[in-house]
Scaffold this active site. Structure first.
Site, PDB file in Angstrom:
ATOM      1  N   ASP A  11       0.824   0.092   8.692  1.00  0.00           N
ATOM      2  CA  ASP A  11       0.839   1.099   7.074  1.00  0.00           C
ATOM      3  C   ASP A  11      -0.112   2.112   7.591  1.00  0.00           C
ATOM      4  OD1 ASP A  11      -0.950  -1.055   6.705  1.00  0.00           O
ATOM      5  OD2 ASP A  11       0.331  -1.277   4.737  1.00  0.00           O
ATOM      6  N   ASP A  12      -1.648   1.742   8.000  1.00  0.00           N
ATOM      7  CA  ASP A  12      -2.538   2.267   8.116  1.00  0.00           C
ATOM      8  C   ASP A  12      -3.045   3.359   9.383  1.00  0.00           C
ATOM      9  OD1 ASP A  12      -2.483   0.172   9.580  1.00  0.00           O
ATOM     10  OD2 ASP A  12      -5.121  -0.134   8.972  1.00  0.00           O
TER      11      ASP A  12
ATOM     12  N   HIS B  34       5.728 -13.240   8.735  1.00  0.00           N
ATOM     13  CA  HIS B  34       6.407 -11.408   7.650  1.00  0.00           C
ATOM     14  C   HIS B  34       6.824 -10.594   9.765  1.00  0.00           C
ATOM     15  CE1 HIS B  34       5.882  -7.421   6.730  1.00  0.00           C
ATOM     16  NE2 HIS B  34       7.382  -7.329   7.506  1.00  0.00           N
TER      17      HIS B  34
ATOM     18  N   ASP C 116       7.418  -6.610   3.415  1.00  0.00           N
ATOM     19  CA  ASP C 116       6.847  -7.354   3.414  1.00  0.00           C
ATOM     20  C   ASP C 116       6.387  -7.341   0.826  1.00  0.00           C
ATOM     21  OD1 ASP C 116       6.314 -10.766   2.294  1.00  0.00           O
ATOM     22  OD2 ASP C 116       4.571 -10.560   4.353  1.00  0.00           O
TER      23      ASP C 116
ATOM     24  N   ASP D  29      -2.170 -12.278  16.409  1.00  0.00           N
ATOM     25  CA  ASP D  29      -3.308 -11.236  17.602  1.00  0.00           C
ATOM     26  C   ASP D  29      -4.480 -12.352  18.776  1.00  0.00           C
ATOM     27  OD1 ASP D  29      -4.921 -11.656  15.298  1.00  0.00           O
ATOM     28  OD2 ASP D  29      -5.251  -9.401  15.135  1.00  0.00           O
TER      29      ASP D  29
ATOM     30  N   ARG E 273       1.165  -1.123  -0.166  1.00  0.00           N
ATOM     31  CA  ARG E 273       0.194  -0.234  -0.485  1.00  0.00           C
ATOM     32  C   ARG E 273       0.975   1.484  -0.194  1.00  0.00           C
ATOM     33  NH1 ARG E 273      -3.546  -2.814   3.763  1.00  0.00           N
ATOM     34  NH2 ARG E 273      -2.247  -2.324   5.013  1.00  0.00           N
TER      35      ARG E 273
ATOM     36  N   SER F   2      -8.712  -6.988   6.364  1.00  0.00           N
ATOM     37  CA  SER F   2      -9.276  -7.257   7.402  1.00  0.00           C
ATOM     38  C   SER F   2     -10.509  -7.046   7.023  1.00  0.00           C
ATOM     39  CB  SER F   2      -8.146  -5.040   7.839  1.00  0.00           C
ATOM     40  OG  SER F   2      -9.503  -4.922   8.320  1.00  0.00           O
TER      41      SER F   2
END
Ligand SMILES: *[C@@H]1O[C@H](CO)[C@@H](O)[C@H](O)[C@H]1NC(C)=O
Length: 435
Positions: free
Chosen positions: A201-202, A179, A133, A279, A106, A310
């Site tokens: 990254d978001d 990763h 990655d 998680d 992204r 997600s």
């Protein structure tokens, strides 16, 4: 009177320290044969006394802060206390915390990196490592455009993961876990950071994101009942938070989404790191071991929405409404020792079970005369879910722990009032079958 008590406490502490020093250094070992044994004993004694002294100092400082907030005017002129505080205030100048950003394909990682660089107080204190990655070239170029403001590392293992049947659609989660395992090894074992903040990254971040992690660093490293600091409040929607950005809590629920861990925790988790769904795995009792995270009232991170693994619907229905803090709180100048378990738990239980109980109906109807905090009791999973839903809270459990829960209690705001959704006072612990 208060001032006097204080001077007395300080004097006593200094006197006992002097006494200990006297005994340790003036008692000479006698026989030559016994010397090394004596030396060992003295060393051990010294160590235990040092520990004791450090603990007393902590307590002293804690008391001092309590007095200060209770009697600001009386304490103001006590110069000796001010210098004592200064002396024992944590020194953050040598703390280095690695920032590990996970990137894949992204290019919007730019939005996250721009904010990290904008709010980062020091490049030396917060070195940024972006781990990519996926080998997506446009994303690589974006990351490389930051030059030496950050370090780019690339996940070497781009092999396919073969899954069968139903598992196939979860491939994204397998790749993420692989990763994570690799990149955390790199940051802790090759870059050798003592602590790392994990960022995806978001994420948008708050102006005091770094200040928050820096201030909580000494607590994370000194309280073994803590295992993470998170920037995220799972019940951080505008409608259920108080706009008091300095508020911090302990949480039994692992929040993720911008979080800090220590090298020693990673050494514990690395050898058994899972192949997918890390998680949920980390929230299981075998990993959590009854440890808690620190989390804020107002989130210091917020996802700006991702396409990919997600759930987009979850973003539209929930994540979008999370309030991101916009006021800088100088956490490193504040005393956060109340977050340590020894200081926190007794006050917590007293507070929660000291407020009047009400029913959901009374709360919703607005028939409570005062505006003080109240408590709603849940006896079982179904009541919890029903109540949480009615009040706009997350109603799910992971390994039996509700989101943001501490000792089973979920704390939130309802129409300007603090409310605790709490189990009965004789709570015996989480039931991992609640889901
Ligand atoms: C990370 O390091 C640990 C400990 O050296 C090792 O057990 C584990 O396999 C490594 N994980 C990866 C993904 O390389």
């Amino acid at each position: 009177m208060r001032k006097r008590t204080f001077v007395l406490i300080v004097t006593l502490a200094l006197l006992s320290w002097a006494a200990v020093t006297y005994h340790l250094f003036l008692q000479r070992p006698q026989g030559k044969a016994q010397r090394s044994v004596r030396f060992q004993e003295q060393l051990e004694l010294l160590e235990s006394e040092l520990k004791y002294q450090l603990k007393s100092n902590d307590e002293l400082l804690f008391l001092l802060h309590q007095f200060r907030s209770k009697y600001p005017d009386k304490i103001k002129n006590l110069k000796s206390l001010a210098s004592l505080e200064q002396k024992y205030a944590p020194d953050f100048s040598n703390v280095v915390i690695g920032v590990l950003v996970f990137a894949c394909n992204r290019v919007t990682v730019k939005r996250n990196l721009d904010q990290l660089l904008k709010f980062r107080p020091s490049a030396e204190q917060f070195p940024i490592v972006v781990s990519q990655d996926c080998g997506h070239e446009p994303t690589t170029r974006v990351i490389q455009s930051y030059g030496d403001q950050l370090t780019l590392i690339q996940h070497p293992d781009q092999s396919d993961i073969t899954l069968s049947g139903k598992e196939k659609k979860f491939k994204g989660y397998y790749k993420i876990a692989r990763h994570y395992g690799w990149a955390l090894n790199e940051t802790f074992f090759r870059f050798n950071f003592k602590s790392v903040i994990i960022v995806e990254d978001d994420l948008d971040i708050a102006p005091d994101f770094f200040e928050y992690f820096l201030a909580t660093y000494p607590i994370l490293h000194s309280d073994p009942t803590l295992w993470c600091v998170s920037a995220w409040n799972d019940n951080g929607k505008d409608s259920v938070v108080a706009y008091e950005p300095e508020l911090l809590y302990r949480s039994d629920f692992f929040p993720g989404l911008g979080w800090m861990l220590t090298k020693s925790l990673w050494m514990e988790l690395a050898p058994k790191w899972p192949k997918a769904f890390w998680d949920d795995w980390i929230r299981q009792p075998a990993q959590r071991k009854e440890r808690a995270c620190i989390r804020p009232e107002i989130s210091r991170s917020k996802t700006f929405g991702k396409v990919g693994v997600s759930n987009g619907l979850f973003y539209e229905k929930h994540l979008k409404f999370i309030r991101l803090n916009d006021r800088f709180v100088p956490f490193t100048k504040m005393d956060l020792s109340y977050l340590k378990k020894d200081n926190y738990d007794v006050a917590f239980v007293k507070q929660i079970y000291g407020v009047p109980p009400v029913t959901l109906h009374q709360l919703q109807r607005g028939s409570i005369e005062h505006s003080e905090p109240v408590r709603i009791t849940y006896e079982n999973k179904d009541i919890f879910k029903k109540t949480a839903k009615a009040l706009g809270l997350m109603d799910d459990f992971k390994s039996g722990v509700p989101r943001t829960g501490y000792r089973g209690v979920v704390s939130f705001m309802y129409k300007g009032r603090r409310v605790y959704l709490a189990p009965p006072a004789d709570w015996k612990g989480y039931d991992p079958t609640w889901s």
